[in-house]
Scaffold this motif. Structure first.
Motif, PDB file in Angstrom:
ATOM      1  N   ILE A 184       0.838  -1.202   0.000  1.00 20.51           N
ATOM      2  CA  ILE A 184       0.000   0.000   0.000  1.00 20.51           C
ATOM      3  C   ILE A 184       0.868   1.246   0.000  1.00 20.51           C
ATOM      4  CG2 ILE A 184      -1.629   1.354   1.375  1.00 20.51           C
ATOM      5  CD1 ILE A 184      -2.841  -1.410   2.245  1.00 20.51           C
TER       6      ILE A 184
ATOM      7  N   ILE B 100      -5.475   4.731   6.291  1.00 20.90           N
ATOM      8  CA  ILE B 100      -5.793   3.373   5.864  1.00 20.90           C
ATOM      9  C   ILE B 100      -5.620   2.433   7.037  1.00 20.90           C
ATOM     10  CG2 ILE B 100      -5.211   1.502   4.292  1.00 20.90           C
ATOM     11  CD1 ILE B 100      -4.068   3.791   2.458  1.00 20.90           C
TER      12      ILE B 100
ATOM     13  N   CYS C  72      -5.538  -1.458   7.910  1.00 19.64           N
ATOM     14  CA  CYS C  72      -5.371  -2.769   7.288  1.00 19.64           C
ATOM     15  C   CYS C  72      -5.927  -3.846   8.204  1.00 19.64           C
ATOM     16  CB  CYS C  72      -3.901  -3.043   7.010  1.00 19.64           C
ATOM     17  SG  CYS C  72      -3.167  -1.858   5.873  1.00 19.64           S
TER      18      CYS C  72
ATOM     19  N   ILE D  16      -9.845   4.522   4.262  1.00 17.27           N
ATOM     20  CA  ILE D  16      -9.960   3.238   3.579  1.00 17.27           C
ATOM     21  C   ILE D  16      -9.693   2.120   4.581  1.00 17.27           C
ATOM     22  CG2 ILE D  16      -9.041   1.769   1.743  1.00 17.27           C
ATOM     23  CD1 ILE D  16      -8.088   4.382   0.348  1.00 17.27           C
TER      24      ILE D  16
ATOM     25  N   ALA E 188      -8.690  -1.668   4.404  1.00 18.32           N
ATOM     26  CA  ALA E 188      -8.127  -2.512   3.354  1.00 18.32           C
ATOM     27  C   ALA E 188      -7.790  -3.910   3.849  1.00 18.32           C
ATOM     28  CB  ALA E 188      -6.872  -1.858   2.789  1.00 18.32           C
TER      29      ALA E 188
ATOM     30  N   TYR F 131      -6.920  -5.957   1.102  1.00 13.89           N
ATOM     31  CA  TYR F 131      -6.074  -6.234  -0.047  1.00 13.89           C
ATOM     32  C   TYR F 131      -5.651  -4.914  -0.681  1.00 13.89           C
ATOM     33  CZ  TYR F 131      -8.579 -10.606   0.561  1.00 13.89           C
ATOM     34  OH  TYR F 131      -9.136 -11.731   1.099  1.00 13.89           O
TER      35      TYR F 131
ATOM     36  N   ASP G 212      -8.326  -2.995  -2.606  1.00 17.61           N
ATOM     37  CA  ASP G 212      -9.230  -2.101  -1.877  1.00 17.61           C
ATOM     38  C   ASP G 212      -8.724  -0.662  -1.934  1.00 17.61           C
ATOM     39  OD1 ASP G 212     -10.798  -4.321  -1.087  1.00 17.61           O
ATOM     40  OD2 ASP G 212      -9.552  -4.615   0.698  1.00 17.61           O
ATOM     41  N   VAL G 213      -7.433  -0.490  -1.776  1.00 17.38           N
ATOM     42  CA  VAL G 213      -6.834   0.847  -1.794  1.00 17.38           C
ATOM     43  C   VAL G 213      -6.871   1.425  -3.207  1.00 17.38           C
ATOM     44  CG1 VAL G 213      -4.722   2.169  -1.372  1.00 17.38           C
ATOM     45  CG2 VAL G 213      -5.390   0.335   0.194  1.00 17.38           C
TER      46      VAL G 213
ATOM     47  N   GLU H 155     -10.571   2.480  -3.931  1.00  9.80           N
ATOM     48  CA  GLU H 155     -11.027   3.640  -3.142  1.00  9.80           C
ATOM     49  C   GLU H 155     -10.254   4.913  -3.503  1.00  9.80           C
ATOM     50  OE1 GLU H 155     -13.570   3.950  -0.935  1.00  9.80           O
ATOM     51  OE2 GLU H 155     -14.153   1.905  -1.438  1.00  9.80           O
TER      52      GLU H 155
END
Length: 108
Positions: free
Chosen positions: A10, A54, A56, A82, A84, A86, A89-90, A93
């Motif tokens: 990410i 983010i 995770c 976000i 996430a 995976y 996902d990031v 978004e």
């Protein structure tokens, strides 16, 4: 994939997209703590100055109440938030955030 590998993917992706991001470590031992409880795993700023956070999570991971509150506060203040599991996902978004910023136009 480990959470550490996900964090790095990410961070690498967002850095390539021009964001300034970092791994935000929190924790503690006994009565000694560092960082804000509930803070997101990755924090940063987009190229246009918008905050990004983010969190995770593994497939079975759930947000704690502190994480929910932290992310809600940032979202209220206009941050991109976000959750996430995976890298995808990031990617999804972040692209949506760009579209909103550009009023539906695709970034060049």
């Amino acid at each position: 994939m480990s959470e550490r590998e996900l964090y790095q993917q990410i961070i690498d992706y967002l850095t390539l997209r021009g964001c300034y991001v970092w791994r935000n470590s929190t924790g503690g031992r006994g009565r000694y703590r560092f960082g804000k409880k509930g803070a997101a795993d990755i924090l940063g700023v987009t190229p246009w100055g918008q905050a990004i956070a983010i969190e995770c999570k593994s497939d079975k991971g759930k947000l704690s109440q502190e994480q929910i509150e932290f992310l809600d506060e940032l979202r209220k203040r206009g941050a991109i938030v976000i959750i996430a599991k995976y890298l995808w996902d990031v990617i999804t978004e972040y692209d949506e955030a760009i579209k909103r910023r550009c009023n539906g136009k695709t970034e060049v």
